[in-house]
Design a protein around this motif. Structure first.
Motif, PDB file in Angstrom:
ATOM      1  N   GLN A 120       0.833  -1.199   0.000  1.00 41.81           N
ATOM      2  CA  GLN A 120       0.000   0.000   0.000  1.00 41.81           C
ATOM      3  C   GLN A 120       0.874   1.259   0.000  1.00 41.81           C
ATOM      4  OE1 GLN A 120      -2.441   0.416   3.468  1.00 41.81           O
ATOM      5  NE2 GLN A 120      -3.624   2.092   2.598  1.00 41.81           N
ATOM      6  N   GLN A 121       1.909   1.259   0.831  1.00 36.52           N
ATOM      7  CA  GLN A 121       2.788   2.425   0.906  1.00 36.52           C
ATOM      8  C   GLN A 121       3.517   2.662  -0.413  1.00 36.52           C
ATOM      9  OE1 GLN A 121       1.485   3.903   3.835  1.00 36.52           O
ATOM     10  NE2 GLN A 121       3.519   4.739   3.741  1.00 36.52           N
ATOM     11  N   LEU A 122       3.966   1.575  -1.034  1.00 31.53           N
ATOM     12  CA  LEU A 122       4.731   1.697  -2.272  1.00 31.53           C
ATOM     13  C   LEU A 122       3.839   1.800  -3.506  1.00 31.53           C
ATOM     14  CD1 LEU A 122       7.543  -0.936  -1.611  1.00 31.53           C
ATOM     15  CD2 LEU A 122       7.676   1.550  -1.363  1.00 31.53           C
ATOM     16  N   LYS A 123       2.548   1.512  -3.319  1.00 30.78           N
ATOM     17  CA  LYS A 123       1.582   1.514  -4.420  1.00 30.78           C
ATOM     18  C   LYS A 123       1.993   0.551  -5.528  1.00 30.78           C
ATOM     19  CE  LYS A 123       0.044   6.236  -3.485  1.00 30.78           C
ATOM     20  NZ  LYS A 123       0.336   6.163  -2.114  1.00 30.78           N
ATOM     21  N   THR A 124       2.415  -0.637  -5.118  1.00 31.38           N
ATOM     22  CA  THR A 124       2.802  -1.684  -6.058  1.00 31.38           C
ATOM     23  C   THR A 124       2.684  -3.040  -5.383  1.00 31.38           C
ATOM     24  OG1 THR A 124       4.526  -2.500  -7.551  1.00 31.38           O
ATOM     25  CG2 THR A 124       5.266  -1.586  -5.456  1.00 31.38           C
ATOM     26  N   ASN A 125       2.485  -4.062  -6.183  1.00 28.52           N
ATOM     27  CA  ASN A 125       2.477  -5.429  -5.655  1.00 28.52           C
ATOM     28  C   ASN A 125       3.857  -6.062  -5.746  1.00 28.52           C
ATOM     29  OD1 ASN A 125      -0.223  -5.508  -4.918  1.00 28.52           O
ATOM     30  ND2 ASN A 125      -0.867  -6.159  -6.946  1.00 28.52           N
ATOM     31  N   ASN A 126       4.786  -5.381  -6.403  1.00 29.27           N
ATOM     32  CA  ASN A 126       6.125  -5.922  -6.600  1.00 29.27           C
ATOM     33  C   ASN A 126       7.140  -5.070  -5.862  1.00 29.27           C
ATOM     34  OD1 ASN A 126       5.268  -7.931  -8.517  1.00 29.27           O
ATOM     35  ND2 ASN A 126       4.950  -6.244  -9.928  1.00 29.27           N
ATOM     36  N   TYR A 127       7.845  -5.679  -4.953  1.00 28.52           N
ATOM     37  CA  TYR A 127       8.904  -4.968  -4.247  1.00 28.52           C
ATOM     38  C   TYR A 127       9.937  -5.965  -3.771  1.00 28.52           C
ATOM     39  CZ  TYR A 127       6.704  -6.455   0.160  1.00 28.52           C
ATOM     40  OH  TYR A 127       6.172  -7.192   1.187  1.00 28.52           O
ATOM     41  N   GLN A 128      11.121  -5.473  -3.495  1.00 25.73           N
ATOM     42  CA  GLN A 128      12.195  -6.286  -2.945  1.00 25.73           C
ATOM     43  C   GLN A 128      12.658  -5.637  -1.653  1.00 25.73           C
ATOM     44  OE1 GLN A 128      15.314  -6.675  -5.840  1.00 25.73           O
ATOM     45  NE2 GLN A 128      14.107  -8.024  -7.116  1.00 25.73           N
ATOM     46  N   LEU A 129      13.110  -6.467  -0.744  1.00 31.20           N
ATOM     47  CA  LEU A 129      13.617  -5.959   0.522  1.00 31.20           C
ATOM     48  C   LEU A 129      15.133  -5.916   0.502  1.00 31.20           C
ATOM     49  CD1 LEU A 129      11.363  -7.952   2.987  1.00 31.20           C
ATOM     50  CD2 LEU A 129      11.072  -5.611   2.193  1.00 31.20           C
ATOM     51  N   ILE A 130      15.667  -4.946   1.180  1.00 31.39           N
ATOM     52  CA  ILE A 130      17.115  -4.852   1.353  1.00 31.39           C
ATOM     53  C   ILE A 130      17.402  -5.049   2.834  1.00 31.39           C
ATOM     54  CG2 ILE A 130      19.125  -3.351   1.194  1.00 31.39           C
ATOM     55  CD1 ILE A 130      17.725  -1.953  -1.131  1.00 31.39           C
ATOM     56  N   TRP A 131      18.256  -5.997   3.125  1.00 33.62           N
ATOM     57  CA  TRP A 131      18.617  -6.286   4.509  1.00 33.62           C
ATOM     58  C   TRP A 131      19.983  -5.684   4.774  1.00 33.62           C
ATOM     59  CZ3 TRP A 131      15.364  -8.213   7.951  1.00 33.62           C
ATOM     60  CH2 TRP A 131      15.878  -8.562   9.198  1.00 33.62           C
ATOM     61  N   LEU A 132      20.062  -4.791   5.742  1.00 34.66           N
ATOM     62  CA  LEU A 132      21.320  -4.125   6.060  1.00 34.66           C
ATOM     63  C   LEU A 132      22.001  -4.801   7.235  1.00 34.66           C
ATOM     64  CD1 LEU A 132      20.069  -0.440   5.863  1.00 34.66           C
ATOM     65  CD2 LEU A 132      21.176  -1.789   4.072  1.00 34.66           C
ATOM     66  N   CYS A 133      23.312  -4.989   7.098  1.00 34.49           N
ATOM     67  CA  CYS A 133      24.107  -5.585   8.172  1.00 34.49           C
ATOM     68  C   CYS A 133      25.277  -4.658   8.473  1.00 34.49           C
ATOM     69  CB  CYS A 133      24.639  -6.947   7.740  1.00 34.49           C
ATOM     70  SG  CYS A 133      23.356  -8.175   7.480  1.00 34.49           S
ATOM     71  N   ASP A 134      25.772  -4.759   9.682  1.00 27.28           N
ATOM     72  CA  ASP A 134      26.843  -3.861  10.085  1.00 27.28           C
ATOM     73  C   ASP A 134      28.232  -4.325   9.664  1.00 27.28           C
ATOM     74  OD1 ASP A 134      27.004  -5.963  11.803  1.00 27.28           O
ATOM     75  OD2 ASP A 134      27.030  -4.769  13.627  1.00 27.28           O
ATOM     76  N   SER A 135      28.349  -5.556   9.202  1.00 31.28           N
ATOM     77  CA  SER A 135      29.650  -6.043   8.741  1.00 31.28           C
ATOM     78  C   SER A 135      29.449  -7.155   7.723  1.00 31.28           C
ATOM     79  CB  SER A 135      30.476  -6.578   9.916  1.00 31.28           C
ATOM     80  OG  SER A 135      29.897  -7.769  10.401  1.00 31.28           O
TER      81      SER A 135
END
Length: 68
Positions: A33-48
């Protein structure tokens, strides 16, 4: 949320957006809903780079990016 052991996602959404999204399905619906799309990818951030091993498939290093 369960797979990545990150249960605070619903709390963060509630805090920032005042929306109750307390299941993975509701989080998914909220993001769409926020992105107004059914297609999205997640980015996972790590500290190292070492820490990325806990969250990625080590057999697929093309999906690991480093930012300095």
């Amino acid at each position: 949320m369960v797979e990545r052991e990150n249960p605070d996602i619903p709390d963060t959404i509630a805090y920032l957006y005042d929306v109750q999204a307390n299941t993975p399905k509701k989080v998914d619906q909220f993001v769409k809903q926020q992105l107004k799309t059914n297609n999205y990818q997640l980015i996972w951030l790590c500290d190292s780079r070492t820490n990325t091993a806990e969250y990625t498939d080590s057999n697929d290093p093309d999906h690991i990016y480093s930012v300095n």
